[in-house]
Design an enzyme around this catalytic site. Sequence first.
Site, mmCIF file in Angstrom:
data_model
loop_
_atom_site.group_PDB
_atom_site.id
_atom_site.type_symbol
_atom_site.label_atom_id
_atom_site.label_comp_id
_atom_site.label_asym_id
_atom_site.label_seq_id
_atom_site.Cartn_x
_atom_site.Cartn_y
_atom_site.Cartn_z
ATOM 1 N N HIS A 1 -18.709 0.259 38.798
ATOM 2 C CA HIS A 1 -19.110 -1.048 38.638
ATOM 3 C C HIS A 1 -18.694 -1.911 40.072
ATOM 4 O O HIS A 1 -17.829 -3.045 40.084
ATOM 5 C CB HIS A 1 -18.626 -1.788 37.444
ATOM 6 C CG HIS A 1 -19.240 -3.019 36.903
ATOM 7 N ND1 HIS A 1 -19.247 -3.192 35.606
ATOM 8 C CD2 HIS A 1 -19.953 -3.799 37.545
ATOM 9 C CE1 HIS A 1 -19.742 -4.393 35.398
ATOM 10 N NE2 HIS A 1 -20.270 -4.969 36.521
ATOM 11 N N ARG B 1 -26.181 -3.516 32.975
ATOM 12 C CA ARG B 1 -25.167 -3.552 31.905
ATOM 13 C C ARG B 1 -25.150 -2.120 31.454
ATOM 14 O O ARG B 1 -26.384 -1.753 30.982
ATOM 15 C CB ARG B 1 -24.965 -4.489 30.862
ATOM 16 C CG ARG B 1 -24.241 -5.629 31.282
ATOM 17 C CD ARG B 1 -22.803 -5.867 31.588
ATOM 18 N NE ARG B 1 -22.325 -7.126 31.883
ATOM 19 C CZ ARG B 1 -22.203 -7.454 33.260
ATOM 20 N NH1 ARG B 1 -22.655 -6.630 34.303
ATOM 21 N NH2 ARG B 1 -21.544 -8.596 33.598
ATOM 22 N N GLU C 1 -17.185 0.667 29.351
ATOM 23 C CA GLU C 1 -16.437 0.850 30.626
ATOM 24 C C GLU C 1 -14.924 0.638 30.308
ATOM 25 O O GLU C 1 -14.512 -0.069 29.370
ATOM 26 C CB GLU C 1 -16.899 -0.374 31.528
ATOM 27 C CG GLU C 1 -18.088 0.241 32.437
ATOM 28 C CD GLU C 1 -18.444 -1.021 33.219
ATOM 29 O OE1 GLU C 1 -17.672 -1.870 33.817
ATOM 30 O OE2 GLU C 1 -19.672 -0.898 33.572
HETATM 31 P P1 NAP Z 1 -31.149 -13.255 36.143
HETATM 32 O O1 NAP Z 1 -31.617 -13.987 37.277
HETATM 33 O O2 NAP Z 1 -31.232 -14.260 34.970
HETATM 34 O O3 NAP Z 1 -32.480 -12.223 35.931
HETATM 35 C C1 NAP Z 1 -32.618 -11.617 34.514
HETATM 36 C C2 NAP Z 1 -34.169 -10.986 34.492
HETATM 37 O O4 NAP Z 1 -34.001 -10.271 33.191
HETATM 38 C C3 NAP Z 1 -34.872 -12.387 34.253
HETATM 39 O O5 NAP Z 1 -35.994 -12.171 35.082
HETATM 40 C C4 NAP Z 1 -35.594 -12.321 32.700
HETATM 41 O O6 NAP Z 1 -36.756 -12.796 32.792
HETATM 42 C C5 NAP Z 1 -35.386 -10.624 32.330
HETATM 43 N N1 NAP Z 1 -34.705 -10.587 31.166
HETATM 44 C C6 NAP Z 1 -34.189 -11.069 30.206
HETATM 45 N N2 NAP Z 1 -34.426 -10.624 29.008
HETATM 46 C C7 NAP Z 1 -35.258 -9.841 29.114
HETATM 47 C C8 NAP Z 1 -35.493 -8.897 28.045
HETATM 48 N N3 NAP Z 1 -35.307 -8.857 26.897
HETATM 49 N N4 NAP Z 1 -36.671 -8.146 28.590
HETATM 50 C C9 NAP Z 1 -37.135 -7.849 29.576
HETATM 51 N N5 NAP Z 1 -36.696 -8.835 30.786
HETATM 52 C C10 NAP Z 1 -35.674 -9.565 30.334
HETATM 53 O O7 NAP Z 1 -30.073 -12.470 36.346
HETATM 54 P P2 NAP Z 1 -29.347 -11.847 37.702
HETATM 55 O O8 NAP Z 1 -28.609 -12.673 38.321
HETATM 56 O O9 NAP Z 1 -30.526 -11.366 38.353
HETATM 57 O O10 NAP Z 1 -28.505 -10.899 36.835
HETATM 58 C C11 NAP Z 1 -29.016 -9.890 36.065
HETATM 59 C C12 NAP Z 1 -27.789 -8.935 35.529
HETATM 60 O O11 NAP Z 1 -27.309 -8.094 36.479
HETATM 61 C C13 NAP Z 1 -26.407 -9.761 34.867
HETATM 62 O O12 NAP Z 1 -26.924 -10.518 33.811
HETATM 63 C C14 NAP Z 1 -25.308 -8.737 35.013
HETATM 64 O O13 NAP Z 1 -25.394 -8.259 33.736
HETATM 65 C C15 NAP Z 1 -25.961 -7.719 36.126
HETATM 66 N N6 NAP Z 1 -25.056 -7.797 37.194
HETATM 67 C C16 NAP Z 1 -24.412 -6.490 37.559
HETATM 68 C C17 NAP Z 1 -23.651 -6.669 38.600
HETATM 69 C C18 NAP Z 1 -22.954 -5.334 38.966
HETATM 70 O O14 NAP Z 1 -21.747 -5.236 39.486
HETATM 71 N N7 NAP Z 1 -23.540 -4.089 38.811
HETATM 72 C C19 NAP Z 1 -23.413 -7.615 39.360
HETATM 73 C C20 NAP Z 1 -24.281 -8.746 39.186
HETATM 74 C C21 NAP Z 1 -25.066 -8.738 37.892
HETATM 75 P P3 NAP Z 1 -37.619 -12.946 31.447
HETATM 76 O O15 NAP Z 1 -36.760 -14.131 30.796
HETATM 77 O O16 NAP Z 1 -38.701 -13.579 31.874
HETATM 78 O O17 NAP Z 1 -37.602 -11.861 30.371
HETATM 79 C C1 GLV Z 2 -21.016 -8.074 37.346
HETATM 80 O O1 GLV Z 2 -21.375 -7.316 36.463
HETATM 81 C C2 GLV Z 2 -21.715 -9.471 36.982
HETATM 82 O O2 GLV Z 2 -22.318 -9.702 35.997
HETATM 83 O O3 GLV Z 2 -21.294 -10.465 37.885
#
Ligand code: NAP
Ligand code: GLV
Length: 331
Positions: A286, A239, A268
Amino acid sequence: MQRKIRVLLTHKIPKKGIELLKNHFEVVILDSGSSPDIQLSKILPTVDYLVSLLSVRIDSNLLGNCTNLKGIANYAVGYNNIDVNVAIECGIPVTNTPDVLTNATADLTWALILAITRRIVEGDQECRQAVFSGWAPEYMLGYELSGKTLGIVGMGRIGSAVAKRGTGFDMKICYYSRSKSNNLPESMKVTYLPKLKELLESCDIVSLHVPYTDETHHLIGENELDLMKNNAFLINTSRGKVIDEVALIKALSESKIAGAGLDVYYNEPLIPKEMRELKNIVLTPHIGSATKQAREAMAIMVAENIIAIEKGLIPPNLIPEMKKENLKGNH
Ligand code: NAP
Ligand code: GLV
Ligand code: GLV
C-alpha cells in the site's frame, strides 16, 4: 482564559503539516505504542478536530460521543474508513486529500504493470541468488505492452493519470465508470465502455481505480475474472475489497488470468499465505501515494482544511457527499 482549539492526530504525519497545525492549534498525537482505536474513544470527545489515517475506522460508535467534533481531515483521498452518513447526521465536515497524490499513485500503478508483465521481481531474485547464467533467446520472456489495450475501471483523477501514461506506451485505452467522463483531454484517444463486462472481455491490462463503496464491494469476483482473457493482467491500487480476494487467488492459481499486481489487500495489513506463495503476482505494501512530495502535500492539505473550517469557511477538500446544506452550524 479561552481554551486552545485541539487537533488530534491518530498518527504522526510529515512535519510541514504538523508545524502548520501548531501555528494555529494545540496538537495532540496518539501514542504509537498502543491501539489507536482504544485511545481514540477516550481522547476524541476532548478535541475539536481529528486527522485520521485510512487504517483507522471512524464509525457511529466513535462519532456518537463526539458532539464537539468540528471536523475530520482524512490523510488519504479514499475515505471508506469513515462512516460518512453518521458524520453528515452529526454535522461534522469530512475532508480528504485529492489530486496531490494522483501522479504518485499513477506511477506506482505503472510500476506494477511493468513489474508483472516483464517479470521484474522474478528477475531481481535470479540476479540476487546468482541463478542468472547469461542472456539467452528464450530466457525470462515477458509480455509486450505496445498495441495492447489498457482497461481503466474508474476513470477519475488517478484512472485518467494512468490512462495518460498508457498512451506513452502506445496502448489503446478503454474505460468503464458509471458515467462518461467529460474531463479527458481531446488528444487522449479513449473508448468509453458502458458495461464492465465489455472491458473485462477485451482488455489486456485491467486496472482498478474506483473508490471502495457498497457498489464496488467485490466488483471483481469469480464471474468477472472468468470474463477476462487468459493472457490478461489485473492491477489493483484502489482498495482491497473491490476484489473478491479468494476468487482472485483461485483464478491465479488455475492460470485463468496471466497475473496480477496489487498494492492493496482485503484485510490489510494481512496478506493470505496462498496469495504470497503465488508466482504470477507482484505485491507492494500500500505505497501508492508514498512519495515524499505527495505525503508532504497531503500533510499540508489536512492542516489547511482544518484551518479553513475553524475560520468558518467551506474547506477546500470537503468530500462530495457533504454538500453545504448537509452541514450544521456555521460550516
Ligand atoms: P476519483 O477521482 O473520485 O475517481 C473515482 C472514479 O471511480 C470516478 O471516475 C467514478 O466515476 C468511478 N466510480 C465510482 N463509483 C463507481 C462504480 N460503482 N462503478 C464504476 N465506477 C465508479 O478518485 P481518485 O482520486 O482517482 O481515487 C480513486 C481511489 O484510489 C480512492 O478512492 C482510493 O481508494 C484509491 N487510492 C489508493 C491509493 C494507494 O495508495 N494505493 C492512493 C490514492 C488513492 P463515476 O462516478 O462516473 O462512476
Ligand atoms: C490511499 O490509499 C488513499 O486513499 O489516499
Ligand atoms: C540486447 O541486449 C540486444 O542487444 O539485443
